[in-house]
Design a protein around this motif. Structure first.
Motif, PDB file in Angstrom:
ATOM      1  N   ALA A 223       0.679  -1.319   0.118  1.00  0.00           N
ATOM      2  CA  ALA A 223      -0.070  -0.043   0.200  1.00  0.00           C
ATOM      3  C   ALA A 223       0.795   1.198  -0.104  1.00  0.00           C
ATOM      4  CB  ALA A 223      -0.850   0.123   1.196  1.00  0.00           C
ATOM      5  N   HIS A 224       2.175   1.202  -0.304  1.00  0.00           N
ATOM      6  CA  HIS A 224       2.997   2.238  -0.206  1.00  0.00           C
ATOM      7  C   HIS A 224       3.945   2.059  -1.512  1.00  0.00           C
ATOM      8  CE1 HIS A 224       1.812   1.908   4.077  1.00  0.00           C
ATOM      9  NE2 HIS A 224       2.340   3.110   4.068  1.00  0.00           N
ATOM     10  N   PRO A 225       4.346   3.376  -1.896  1.00  0.00           N
ATOM     11  CA  PRO A 225       5.481   3.142  -3.113  1.00  0.00           C
ATOM     12  C   PRO A 225       6.516   2.287  -2.791  1.00  0.00           C
ATOM     13  CG  PRO A 225       4.829   5.457  -2.402  1.00  0.00           C
ATOM     14  CD  PRO A 225       4.192   4.645  -1.316  1.00  0.00           C
ATOM     15  N   VAL A 226       7.116   1.921  -3.915  1.00  0.00           N
ATOM     16  CA  VAL A 226       8.474   0.783  -3.903  1.00  0.00           C
ATOM     17  C   VAL A 226       9.404   1.597  -3.404  1.00  0.00           C
ATOM     18  CG1 VAL A 226      10.013  -0.609  -5.083  1.00  0.00           C
ATOM     19  CG2 VAL A 226       7.229  -0.593  -5.606  1.00  0.00           C
ATOM     20  N   PRO A 227      10.278   1.221  -2.206  1.00  0.00           N
ATOM     21  CA  PRO A 227      11.233   1.926  -1.648  1.00  0.00           C
ATOM     22  C   PRO A 227      12.659   1.823  -2.236  1.00  0.00           C
ATOM     23  CG  PRO A 227      10.780   0.108  -0.111  1.00  0.00           C
ATOM     24  CD  PRO A 227       9.803   0.032  -1.359  1.00  0.00           C
ATOM     25  N   ASP A 228      13.570   2.435  -2.383  1.00  0.00           N
ATOM     26  CA  ASP A 228      14.976   2.147  -2.786  1.00  0.00           C
ATOM     27  C   ASP A 228      15.487   0.884  -2.518  1.00  0.00           C
ATOM     28  OD1 ASP A 228      14.847   4.652  -4.291  1.00  0.00           O
ATOM     29  OD2 ASP A 228      15.893   5.818  -2.901  1.00  0.00           O
ATOM     30  N   PRO A 229      15.607   0.377  -1.142  1.00  0.00           N
ATOM     31  CA  PRO A 229      16.081  -0.940  -0.749  1.00  0.00           C
ATOM     32  C   PRO A 229      15.379  -2.039  -1.493  1.00  0.00           C
ATOM     33  CG  PRO A 229      15.610   0.441   1.112  1.00  0.00           C
ATOM     34  CD  PRO A 229      15.037   1.241   0.076  1.00  0.00           C
ATOM     35  N   VAL A 230      14.143  -1.961  -1.864  1.00  0.00           N
ATOM     36  CA  VAL A 230      13.404  -3.112  -2.652  1.00  0.00           C
ATOM     37  C   VAL A 230      13.944  -3.031  -3.821  1.00  0.00           C
ATOM     38  CG1 VAL A 230      11.359  -3.925  -3.605  1.00  0.00           C
ATOM     39  CG2 VAL A 230      11.478  -3.275  -0.950  1.00  0.00           C
ATOM     40  N   LEU A 231      14.156  -1.888  -4.406  1.00  0.00           N
ATOM     41  CA  LEU A 231      14.625  -1.509  -5.861  1.00  0.00           C
ATOM     42  C   LEU A 231      15.929  -2.014  -6.184  1.00  0.00           C
ATOM     43  CD1 LEU A 231      13.231   1.965  -6.928  1.00  0.00           C
ATOM     44  CD2 LEU A 231      12.500  -0.594  -7.635  1.00  0.00           C
ATOM     45  N   ALA A 232      16.758  -1.998  -4.980  1.00  0.00           N
ATOM     46  CA  ALA A 232      18.222  -2.416  -4.949  1.00  0.00           C
ATOM     47  C   ALA A 232      18.343  -3.914  -4.931  1.00  0.00           C
ATOM     48  CB  ALA A 232      18.968  -1.744  -3.610  1.00  0.00           C
ATOM     49  N   VAL A 233      17.306  -4.411  -4.421  1.00  0.00           N
ATOM     50  CA  VAL A 233      17.264  -6.116  -4.394  1.00  0.00           C
ATOM     51  C   VAL A 233      16.899  -6.425  -5.934  1.00  0.00           C
ATOM     52  CG1 VAL A 233      16.183  -8.090  -3.398  1.00  0.00           C
ATOM     53  CG2 VAL A 233      16.604  -6.034  -1.895  1.00  0.00           C
ATOM     54  N   LEU A 234      16.051  -5.763  -6.297  1.00  0.00           N
ATOM     55  CA  LEU A 234      15.440  -6.131  -7.660  1.00  0.00           C
ATOM     56  C   LEU A 234      16.756  -6.034  -8.783  1.00  0.00           C
ATOM     57  CD1 LEU A 234      13.510  -6.382 -10.203  1.00  0.00           C
ATOM     58  CD2 LEU A 234      12.947  -4.012 -10.157  1.00  0.00           C
ATOM     59  N   ALA A 235      17.590  -4.783  -8.400  1.00  0.00           N
ATOM     60  CA  ALA A 235      18.876  -4.852  -9.284  1.00  0.00           C
ATOM     61  C   ALA A 235      19.801  -5.737  -9.211  1.00  0.00           C
ATOM     62  CB  ALA A 235      19.329  -3.444  -9.148  1.00  0.00           C
ATOM     63  N   GLU A 236      19.820  -6.330  -7.924  1.00  0.00           N
ATOM     64  CA  GLU A 236      20.711  -7.370  -7.689  1.00  0.00           C
ATOM     65  C   GLU A 236      20.307  -8.780  -8.447  1.00  0.00           C
ATOM     66  OE1 GLU A 236      23.478  -8.431  -5.798  1.00  0.00           O
ATOM     67  OE2 GLU A 236      23.849  -6.694  -4.589  1.00  0.00           O
ATOM     68  N   LEU A 237      19.124  -8.930  -8.347  1.00  0.00           N
ATOM     69  CA  LEU A 237      18.357 -10.056  -9.061  1.00  0.00           C
ATOM     70  C   LEU A 237      18.710 -10.069 -10.752  1.00  0.00           C
ATOM     71  CD1 LEU A 237      15.163 -12.062  -8.471  1.00  0.00           C
ATOM     72  CD2 LEU A 237      15.793 -11.325 -10.853  1.00  0.00           C
ATOM     73  N   ALA A 238      18.352  -8.632 -11.144  1.00  0.00           N
ATOM     74  CA  ALA A 238      18.432  -8.410 -12.820  1.00  0.00           C
ATOM     75  C   ALA A 238      19.798  -8.287 -13.009  1.00  0.00           C
ATOM     76  CB  ALA A 238      17.817  -7.234 -13.094  1.00  0.00           C
ATOM     77  N   SER A 239      20.977  -8.203 -12.269  1.00  0.00           N
ATOM     78  CA  SER A 239      22.286  -8.366 -12.526  1.00  0.00           C
ATOM     79  C   SER A 239      22.946  -9.577 -12.725  1.00  0.00           C
ATOM     80  CB  SER A 239      23.285  -7.583 -11.468  1.00  0.00           C
ATOM     81  OG  SER A 239      23.197  -8.476 -10.315  1.00  0.00           O
ATOM     82  N   LEU A 247       6.606  -7.520 -12.017  1.00  0.00           N
ATOM     83  CA  LEU A 247       5.115  -7.019 -11.989  1.00  0.00           C
ATOM     84  C   LEU A 247       5.284  -6.086 -10.603  1.00  0.00           C
ATOM     85  CD1 LEU A 247       1.910  -8.488 -12.424  1.00  0.00           C
ATOM     86  CD2 LEU A 247       2.315  -8.215 -10.212  1.00  0.00           C
ATOM     87  N   LEU A 248       4.404  -4.932 -10.486  1.00  0.00           N
ATOM     88  CA  LEU A 248       4.120  -4.254  -9.549  1.00  0.00           C
ATOM     89  C   LEU A 248       2.920  -4.653  -9.059  1.00  0.00           C
ATOM     90  CD1 LEU A 248       4.645  -1.659  -7.802  1.00  0.00           C
ATOM     91  CD2 LEU A 248       3.083  -0.384  -9.535  1.00  0.00           C
ATOM     92  N   GLU A 249       3.269  -5.091  -7.448  1.00  0.00           N
ATOM     93  CA  GLU A 249       1.901  -5.488  -6.874  1.00  0.00           C
ATOM     94  C   GLU A 249       1.436  -4.094  -5.756  1.00  0.00           C
ATOM     95  OE1 GLU A 249       1.306  -9.782  -5.118  1.00  0.00           O
ATOM     96  OE2 GLU A 249       3.343  -8.915  -4.356  1.00  0.00           O
ATOM     97  N   ARG A 250       0.179  -3.872  -6.067  1.00  0.00           N
ATOM     98  CA  ARG A 250      -0.311  -2.738  -5.313  1.00  0.00           C
ATOM     99  C   ARG A 250      -1.840  -3.101  -4.872  1.00  0.00           C
ATOM    100  NH1 ARG A 250       1.668   2.806  -4.285  1.00  0.00           N
ATOM    101  NH2 ARG A 250       0.234   3.535  -2.560  1.00  0.00           N
ATOM    102  N   ASP A 251      -2.186  -3.216  -3.634  1.00  0.00           N
ATOM    103  CA  ASP A 251      -3.182  -3.760  -3.134  1.00  0.00           C
ATOM    104  C   ASP A 251      -4.160  -2.622  -2.573  1.00  0.00           C
ATOM    105  OD1 ASP A 251      -2.817  -6.132  -3.998  1.00  0.00           O
ATOM    106  OD2 ASP A 251      -1.778  -6.670  -1.993  1.00  0.00           O
ATOM    107  N   GLU A 252      -3.607  -1.639  -1.883  1.00  0.00           N
ATOM    108  CA  GLU A 252      -4.621  -0.496  -1.262  1.00  0.00           C
ATOM    109  C   GLU A 252      -3.862   0.894  -1.512  1.00  0.00           C
ATOM    110  OE1 GLU A 252      -5.847  -1.373   2.905  1.00  0.00           O
ATOM    111  OE2 GLU A 252      -4.283  -3.399   2.752  1.00  0.00           O
ATOM    112  N   ARG A 253      -4.757   2.006  -1.127  1.00  0.00           N
ATOM    113  CA  ARG A 253      -4.170   3.017  -1.327  1.00  0.00           C
ATOM    114  C   ARG A 253      -3.544   3.476  -2.438  1.00  0.00           C
ATOM    115  NH1 ARG A 253      -0.716   4.248   4.188  1.00  0.00           N
ATOM    116  NH2 ARG A 253      -0.397   6.183   3.473  1.00  0.00           N
ATOM    117  N   PHE A 254      -4.394   3.259  -3.466  1.00  0.00           N
ATOM    118  CA  PHE A 254      -3.681   3.469  -4.856  1.00  0.00           C
ATOM    119  C   PHE A 254      -3.484   4.887  -5.260  1.00  0.00           C
ATOM    120  CE2 PHE A 254      -6.617  -0.401  -4.796  1.00  0.00           C
ATOM    121  CZ  PHE A 254      -5.592  -1.219  -5.269  1.00  0.00           C
ATOM    122  N   PRO A 255      -2.423   5.156  -5.896  1.00  0.00           N
ATOM    123  CA  PRO A 255      -1.914   6.544  -6.431  1.00  0.00           C
ATOM    124  C   PRO A 255      -2.924   6.868  -7.517  1.00  0.00           C
ATOM    125  CG  PRO A 255      -0.255   4.919  -6.973  1.00  0.00           C
ATOM    126  CD  PRO A 255      -1.172   4.162  -6.261  1.00  0.00           C
TER     127      PRO A 255
END
Length: 437
Positions: A223-239, A247-255
């Motif tokens: 229910a919150h924006p994706v923070p930098d530490p999560v993006l850093a783990v994504l970058a680790e995997l994609a490297s 896929l972006l998951e968002r279930d509540e408090r949609f922007p």
């Protein structure tokens, strides 16, 4: 593995925004929230445009002590066929416990709970995954979950556990990088070490989601924006490997629609940037993996031991029994509060009239009701039980509120058929409210 591309979790509240979003190649839908014979128009239009739709199950409980429920499996298969899906996904978790094997009442968590990373737990999970694979018409991928606590006496790290599961069953992996970050904050598990241990050739796709930290605990809120530490783990995997899908998951408090598009664009940029520095990863054992020692066998004694352990844990979380030995009691208290709050939110979403009728008193009333009254059935039954409990035990002082709550309960519980017979109607309602029969 078929390339999916960049996607977003489809939810009714953002259906219009998802349809209009540029560059969305696929969507994921909660399997239990769609009816094969009555698919939402939005999903049908997306399918007609060639957008893949993947059903994502949350109720199978593959990590539970019992073998997968054939009815739930058949329902998941039916949704995959109705949506013409390339695969289906579920979680490495247990969601219910108790019942005949433990000679106790069945309990529902209403949430995904971690399985013990032991050889015995792995054996049960592997057999359950194989059963599911045999019954599904398309490939299965399973997702790592976020956990607030771990089981005592665990024998494998998260990466080792996932590696052996994929190695022994051939199941594909749905890696949630937000959950890897959650487990890093909550349990000190290194995301990079987990990624190093994974058989990345088994990767089906990746989940990315937001959350927040409170009192040293990371809450995977979706229910919150994706923070930098999560993006850093994504970058680790994609490297390490090009993800077949992200896929972006968002279930509540949609922007706003623009806000959702910006988050998807940030995810896409992160993967592209990491890909430029990608190193080749060969097949075979990963650093930190545990060599296979023959396919584990889940005998009935192993299932019973797991059932007893999961029942004791779930009972402590939802029924107020003492915490089993070896668990972090503080973390279990946090999990208990989260489960109760989530239960109240789900009931409010399914029966919004209850919150409208009771106003600001709904939440505290529900928390008092839920204490010591575990979820044993569905949420709709829970809503009816809560309303009846309130009428019996804590009737609102205002007559208009009592009348509205009583009328809601009469209508939803099927007692409205007595409307044409006032005397019989009120006699029966009085009996239910006052005597519980």
């Amino acid at each position: 593995m078929e390339r999916l591309g960049t996607g977003i979790g489809w939810r009714p509240a953002i259906a219009e925004a998802v349809e209009a979003m540029a560059g969305i190649e696929w969507v994921e839908v909660v399997a239990e929230n769609v009816c094969p014979g009555h698919l939402p128009d939005s999903l049908r239009r997306l399918r007609e445009r060639g957008v893949a739709v993947v059903p994502h199950g949350v109720g199978l409980g593959l990590g539970g002590a019992e073998r997968p429920d054939p009815v739930r499996l058949a329902a998941l298969a039916e949704r995959a066929e109705a949506l013409d899906s390339p695969l289906v996904t579920e979680h490495i978790a247990f969601v219910r416990a108790g019942g005949e094997r433990t000679a106790s009442r069945g309990l529902e968590a209403g949430h995904l709970l971690p399985v013990p990373r032991t050889r015995e737990g792995l054996a049960v999970l592997c057999e359950n995954v194989r059963i599911a694979q045999d019954q599904l018409p398309v490939p299965l991928a399973v997702e790592n979950i976020a956990a607030l606590f771990s089981w005592p006496g665990e024998e494998l790290t998260e990466g080792q556990f996932l590696y052996e599961l994929a190695d022994r069953t051939g199941v594909r992996l749905l890696i949630d990088v937000a959950n890897l970050h959650t487990n890093h904050v909550n349990q000190g598990e290194d995301p990079a070490a987990a990624l190093d241990a994974l058989p990345l050739e088994a990767l089906a796709y990746v989940h990315v989601a937001g959350g927040f930290e409170r009192d040293g605990v990371w809450h995977d809120s979706h229910a919150h924006p994706v923070p930098d530490p999560v993006l850093a783990v994504l970058a680790e995997l994609a490297s390490r490997v090009r993800p077949p899908g992200v896929l972006l998951e968002r279930d509540e408090r949609f922007p706003s629609a623009a806000g959702l598009e910006a988050e998807v664009a940030k995810i896409r940029r992160t993967v592209a940037a990491a890909g430029r520095d990608r190193v080749s990863v060969g097949a075979g054992a990963r650093p930190g993996s545990v060599p296979a020692s023959g396919s584990p066998v889940a005998d009935e004694a192993a299932r019973t031991r797991l059932a007893l352990g999961q029942t004791a844990l779930l009972s402590a979380l939802v029924a107020g029994t003492p915490a089993p030995e070896g668990f972090d009691r503080g973390r279990l208290r946090v999990q208990n509060r989260m489960l109760t709050a989530k239960r109240g939110s789900v009931v409010a979403s399914l029966a919004p009239e209850l919150e409208q009728i009771l106003g600001d008193t709904y939440r505290p009333r529900f928390l008092r009701y839920a204490a010591g009254r575990p979820l044993t059935g569905g949420y709709r039954a829970d809503a009816l039980a809560f309303a009846l409990h309130t009428l019996r035990e804590e009737p609102p002082a205002e007559r208009a509120v009592r009348r509205a709550l009583r009328d809601w309960w009469i209508e939803r519980s099927g007692r409205a058929s007595l409307v044409g017979r006032p005397w019989a109607r009120w006699a029966r309602v009085a009996r239910f409210v006052l005597l519980g029969r």
